[in-house]
Motif scaffolding. Sequence first.
Motif, PDB file in Angstrom:
ATOM      1  N   SER A   5       0.749  -0.976  -0.082  1.00 38.52           N
ATOM      2  CA  SER A   5       0.189   0.001  -0.104  1.00 38.52           C
ATOM      3  C   SER A   5       0.933   1.182  -0.004  1.00 38.52           C
ATOM      4  O   SER A   5       0.433   2.256  -0.500  1.00 38.52           O
ATOM      5  CB  SER A   5      -0.876  -0.065   1.203  1.00 38.52           C
ATOM      6  OG  SER A   5      -1.840  -0.931   1.186  1.00 38.52           O
ATOM      7  N   GLU A  42      -6.484   9.224  -1.757  1.00 38.57           N
ATOM      8  CA  GLU A  42      -7.113   9.281  -0.626  1.00 38.57           C
ATOM      9  C   GLU A  42      -7.877   7.866   0.195  1.00 38.57           C
ATOM     10  O   GLU A  42      -7.512   7.640   1.218  1.00 38.57           O
ATOM     11  CB  GLU A  42      -8.232  10.239  -0.444  1.00 38.57           C
ATOM     12  CG  GLU A  42      -8.070  11.863  -0.672  1.00 38.57           C
ATOM     13  CD  GLU A  42      -8.677  13.024  -0.869  1.00 38.57           C
ATOM     14  OE1 GLU A  42     -10.103  12.086  -0.939  1.00 38.57           O
ATOM     15  OE2 GLU A  42      -8.655  14.037  -0.675  1.00 38.57           O
ATOM     16  N   THR A  43      -8.237   7.086  -0.816  1.00 37.75           N
ATOM     17  CA  THR A  43      -8.642   5.868  -0.471  1.00 37.75           C
ATOM     18  C   THR A  43      -7.241   5.053  -0.247  1.00 37.75           C
ATOM     19  O   THR A  43      -7.538   4.201   0.643  1.00 37.75           O
ATOM     20  CB  THR A  43      -9.243   5.106  -1.700  1.00 37.75           C
ATOM     21  OG1 THR A  43     -10.498   5.784  -2.099  1.00 37.75           O
ATOM     22  CG2 THR A  43      -9.647   3.703  -1.566  1.00 37.75           C
ATOM     23  N   ASN A  44      -6.220   5.389  -0.776  1.00 33.81           N
ATOM     24  CA  ASN A  44      -5.101   4.383  -0.457  1.00 33.81           C
ATOM     25  C   ASN A  44      -4.461   4.802   0.741  1.00 33.81           C
ATOM     26  O   ASN A  44      -4.177   4.053   1.657  1.00 33.81           O
ATOM     27  CB  ASN A  44      -3.859   4.702  -1.492  1.00 33.81           C
ATOM     28  CG  ASN A  44      -2.723   3.886  -1.518  1.00 33.81           C
ATOM     29  OD1 ASN A  44      -1.478   4.300  -2.102  1.00 33.81           O
ATOM     30  ND2 ASN A  44      -2.780   2.691  -1.096  1.00 33.81           N
ATOM     31  N   GLN A  45      -4.792   6.304   1.358  1.00 34.92           N
ATOM     32  CA  GLN A  45      -4.306   6.501   2.427  1.00 34.92           C
ATOM     33  C   GLN A  45      -5.179   6.005   3.433  1.00 34.92           C
ATOM     34  O   GLN A  45      -4.649   5.455   4.791  1.00 34.92           O
ATOM     35  CB  GLN A  45      -4.188   8.114   2.625  1.00 34.92           C
ATOM     36  CG  GLN A  45      -3.247   8.933   1.911  1.00 34.92           C
ATOM     37  CD  GLN A  45      -3.349  10.308   2.148  1.00 34.92           C
ATOM     38  OE1 GLN A  45      -4.741  10.861   1.928  1.00 34.92           O
ATOM     39  NE2 GLN A  45      -2.427  11.100   2.236  1.00 34.92           N
ATOM     40  N   GLU A  46      -6.322   5.718   3.188  1.00 37.98           N
ATOM     41  CA  GLU A  46      -7.295   5.324   4.367  1.00 37.98           C
ATOM     42  C   GLU A  46      -6.881   3.650   4.395  1.00 37.98           C
ATOM     43  O   GLU A  46      -7.117   3.120   5.489  1.00 37.98           O
ATOM     44  CB  GLU A  46      -8.788   5.419   3.767  1.00 37.98           C
ATOM     45  CG  GLU A  46      -9.139   6.904   3.973  1.00 37.98           C
ATOM     46  CD  GLU A  46      -9.279   7.439   5.402  1.00 37.98           C
ATOM     47  OE1 GLU A  46      -9.555   6.597   6.395  1.00 37.98           O
ATOM     48  OE2 GLU A  46      -8.661   8.512   5.741  1.00 37.98           O
ATOM     49  N   HIS A  47      -6.718   3.074   3.280  1.00 37.13           N
ATOM     50  CA  HIS A  47      -6.385   1.488   3.328  1.00 37.13           C
ATOM     51  C   HIS A  47      -5.126   1.326   4.256  1.00 37.13           C
ATOM     52  O   HIS A  47      -5.035   0.584   5.205  1.00 37.13           O
ATOM     53  CB  HIS A  47      -6.002   1.050   2.077  1.00 37.13           C
ATOM     54  CG  HIS A  47      -6.069  -0.339   2.207  1.00 37.13           C
ATOM     55  ND1 HIS A  47      -4.505  -0.925   2.166  1.00 37.13           N
ATOM     56  CD2 HIS A  47      -6.599  -1.614   2.212  1.00 37.13           C
ATOM     57  CE1 HIS A  47      -4.479  -2.150   2.106  1.00 37.13           C
ATOM     58  NE2 HIS A  47      -5.729  -2.537   2.176  1.00 37.13           N
ATOM     59  N   ASN A  85      -3.999   3.546   6.623  1.00 38.88           N
ATOM     60  CA  ASN A  85      -4.505   3.820   8.160  1.00 38.88           C
ATOM     61  C   ASN A  85      -5.277   2.561   8.519  1.00 38.88           C
ATOM     62  O   ASN A  85      -5.020   2.111   9.755  1.00 38.88           O
ATOM     63  CB  ASN A  85      -5.387   5.000   8.199  1.00 38.88           C
ATOM     64  CG  ASN A  85      -4.478   6.194   7.904  1.00 38.88           C
ATOM     65  OD1 ASN A  85      -3.326   6.288   8.278  1.00 38.88           O
ATOM     66  ND2 ASN A  85      -5.317   7.047   7.562  1.00 38.88           N
ATOM     67  N   ALA A  86      -6.149   1.777   8.011  1.00 41.35           N
ATOM     68  CA  ALA A  86      -6.806   0.713   8.350  1.00 41.35           C
ATOM     69  C   ALA A  86      -5.986  -0.454   8.705  1.00 41.35           C
ATOM     70  O   ALA A  86      -6.173  -1.135   9.608  1.00 41.35           O
ATOM     71  CB  ALA A  86      -7.898   0.288   7.465  1.00 41.35           C
ATOM     72  N   THR A  87      -5.200  -0.663   7.853  1.00 40.68           N
ATOM     73  CA  THR A  87      -3.979  -1.792   7.952  1.00 40.68           C
ATOM     74  C   THR A  87      -3.040  -1.646   9.260  1.00 40.68           C
ATOM     75  O   THR A  87      -2.983  -2.354   9.951  1.00 40.68           O
ATOM     76  CB  THR A  87      -2.936  -1.752   6.553  1.00 40.68           C
ATOM     77  OG1 THR A  87      -3.826  -1.947   5.630  1.00 40.68           O
ATOM     78  CG2 THR A  87      -1.983  -2.826   6.937  1.00 40.68           C
TER      79      THR A  87
END
Length: 98
Positions: A5, A69-74, A76-78
């Motif tokens: 990611s 932004e979706t990649n950043q959220e992924h 953070n979730a990881t």
Amino acid sequence: DLHKSMKLLRKNGNDFAQAEHDYQVVKAQTVLVMKSNGCPVTEINLSIKGQPAVAEAMLKRDIARVMYETNQEHINATKLDIRVLEKQIAREWGDNNG
């Protein structure tokens, strides 16, 4: 997963920056054309985003932003998943000498 990611974030960040650049260039070129055709400045501000080339560049920029932004959220979730697993491991395997 996190390392993948983070590599993807770099690519998506570059894509977003390029899309923003392309959008700004197309917008500036379109404004110059509209001015040279005698279009009033107030009308340019109202209609620039409706010009096909500008709208297309803006769409590509917005899609690139969402991917970034979706990649950043992924990421953070990881990281959150990793912290949860660390806490579970600590509870199950931690020092119980207390």
